[in-house]
Design an enzyme around this catalytic site. Structure first.
Site, PDB file in Angstrom:
ATOM      1  CE  LYS A   4      -8.488  -3.181   3.930  1.00 50.67           C
ATOM      2  NZ  LYS A   4      -7.545  -2.220   3.406  1.00 50.67           N
TER       3      LYS A   4
ATOM      4  CG  ASP B 283      -3.123   4.231   4.042  1.00 47.47           C
ATOM      5  OD1 ASP B 283      -4.187   4.104   4.684  1.00 47.47           O
ATOM      6  OD2 ASP B 283      -2.821   3.488   3.083  1.00 47.47           O
TER       7      ASP B 283
ATOM      8  CD1 TRP C 100      -2.129  -2.106   2.028  1.00 47.96           C
ATOM      9  CD2 TRP C 100      -2.911  -1.377   0.069  1.00 47.96           C
ATOM     10  NE1 TRP C 100      -3.127  -2.966   1.619  1.00 47.96           N
ATOM     11  CE2 TRP C 100      -3.616  -2.548   0.430  1.00 47.96           C
ATOM     12  CE3 TRP C 100      -3.223  -0.751  -1.145  1.00 47.96           C
ATOM     13  CZ2 TRP C 100      -4.619  -3.092  -0.378  1.00 47.96           C
ATOM     14  CZ3 TRP C 100      -4.234  -1.293  -1.948  1.00 47.96           C
ATOM     15  CH2 TRP C 100      -4.904  -2.447  -1.555  1.00 47.96           C
TER      16      TRP C 100
HETATM   17  C1  LIG Z   1      -6.894  -1.807   2.052  1.00 47.79           C
HETATM   18  C2  LIG Z   1      -5.886  -0.734   2.165  1.00 47.79           C
HETATM   19  C3  LIG Z   1      -5.786   0.266   1.174  1.00 47.79           C
HETATM   20  C4  LIG Z   1      -6.645   0.294  -0.066  1.00 47.79           C
HETATM   21  O1  LIG Z   1      -7.935   0.611   0.262  1.00 47.79           O
HETATM   22  P1  LIG Z   1      -9.078   0.801  -0.841  1.00 47.79           P
HETATM   23  O2  LIG Z   1     -10.140   1.496  -0.071  1.00 47.79           O
HETATM   24  O3  LIG Z   1      -9.442  -0.569  -1.306  1.00 47.79           O
HETATM   25  O4  LIG Z   1      -8.535   1.630  -1.942  1.00 47.79           O
HETATM   26  C5  LIG Z   1      -4.842   1.245   1.365  1.00 47.79           C
HETATM   27  N1  LIG Z   1      -4.046   1.266   2.447  1.00 47.79           N
HETATM   28  C6  LIG Z   1      -4.111   0.322   3.400  1.00 47.79           C
HETATM   29  C7  LIG Z   1      -3.194   0.381   4.568  1.00 47.79           C
HETATM   30  C8  LIG Z   1      -5.037  -0.710   3.286  1.00 47.79           C
HETATM   31  O5  LIG Z   1      -5.114  -1.652   4.234  1.00 47.79           O
END
Ligand SMILES: *Cc1c(COP(=O)(O)O)cnc(C)c1O
Length: 357
Positions: free
Chosen positions: A191, A167, A100
């Protein structure tokens, strides 16, 4: 309905209370006689949900004055581009802690000068790089606080000499955060904060407006702040369910209460991984995530992998297959996953050991 223990990495398990509220709202949204997915987003009833949701984010994370919360479509992956669009002028650094982080960096490279300041790729991202120098002339440093695929986590808010962007897709709301240390925090909801379809961004307002590039309307955070996340039709159902998830979290005592529960869940499972002769953890111990717990068969036991997956499935465990880039197993212990779920998984590992050691 079948009783299961859901450890899926995302979209994740959500509190039953939130699911039940969503089912009700699909029948009749707040007594309007209209399903929540068919109500105009310009009604008072809907605006109340938006306001409540924003207020809950601010309350739960203790978001200080000067920050705004916006809800956007496109997931965390579109936030990778928002970040670079809105903050990259001269140079930005990214901490390369996994897939990511890498994807976030890619978007920035497409727009300007961005590089990996440190990386743990040499050991398949099983640890968090430390001790790297942060140049003072960066527009920002980007970190991924929890690395969903590898089960590593930055558990403290860094003291950073340049604007810090994070993030937090897979650990937001799992612990207390000192928001004032960040210029921007973003997360895909699915998540830990709600269903897929919406991302949240927590933005330090006075850090915006410093780039000279043309910002497409939809990619300009200022537009969404000004329009209170209703510049265009927001993902109403996702926001509704996120709001109900936040209400549940507040009801059980907020992020401090859930953090204690999360730490206990993670410790329970790590203790079993470390004790059980058939398994071993993959992440460096000091960087172990409390959200995503990755483990593999112990050396010499690799051929038991499929047997354990089948054994666990039999006993109602859902979503414990590891990501293909790490292999083995991964149990995601997000907020709505309970101690009982974790205890059931541990029991299952013990039984499996008794039959196969
Ligand atoms: C799942 C995830 C993403 C991507 O998320 P989307 O909403 O599917 O674009 C980005 N960063 C992290 C840390 C993730 O776990």
């Amino acid at each position: 309905m079948k009783k299961v223990h859901n450890f899926t990495a995302g979209p994740c398990v959500l509190p039953q209370q939130a699911i039940d509220a969503a089912i009700e709202a699909l029948k009749d949204f707040k007594g309007t006689g209209v399903p929540v997915v068919s109500i105009s987003h310009r009604t008072k009833e809907w605006e109340d949900v938006m306001n409540e949701c924003r207020a809950l984010w601010k309350e739960l994370l203790g978001i200080p004055e000067g920050y705004e919360v916006v809800f956007l479509g496109g997931g965390a992956s579109l936030q990778f581009l928002y970040v670079a669009m809105n903050f990259l002028e001269n140079k930005a650094a990214y901490l390369d802690t996994g897939v990511w982080a890498h994807k976030a960096l890619k978007e920035a490279k497409g727009l300007g000068n961005a590089y990996a300041i440190a990386s743990s790729e040499d050991k398949n991202y099983s640890y968090i790089p430390k001790g790297f120098e942060i140049p003072a002339d960066l527009d920002y440093l980007h970190i991924t606080t929890n690395n969903t695929i590898y089960g590593t986590e930055i558990k403290e808010d860094l003291d950073c000499p340049v604007p810090l962007i994070a993030d937090m897709s897979s650990d937001i709301l799992s612990r207390k955060v000192d928001v004032s240390k960040y210029t921007l925090i973003y997360a895909g909801a699915q998540k830990n904060a709600g269903p897929a379809g919406v991302a949240v961004a927590i933005i330090k307002k006075d850090a915006l407006g410093k780039v000279t590039r043309y910002l497409p309307t939809m990619l300009d955070y200022r537009v969404h702040i000004d329009k209170e996340s209703m510049f265009n039709t927001p993902p109403v159902f996702s926001i509704f369910l996120m709001n109900e998830t936040l209400k549940w979290l507040k009801g059980i005592g907020g992020v401090e209460a859930i953090h204690e529960i999360n730490v206990r869940k993670a410790e329970t499972l790590y203790a079993e991984i470390d004790r059980n002769s058939l398994f071993q953890g993959t992440a460096a111990k000091e960087d172990r995530s409390i959200m995503n717990i990755c483990f593999v068969p112990a050396p010499g036991k690799e051929d038991l992998k499929d047997a354990f997956l089948a054994f666990a499935k039999e006993r109602g465990m859902v979503g414990i297959k590891g990501h293909r880039s790490v292999g083995g197993f991964r149990a995601s212990l997000y907020n709505a996953c309970t101690q009982e779920d974790v205890d059931a998984l541990v029991e299952c590992m013990k039984e499996f050991e008794a039959l196969n050691a």
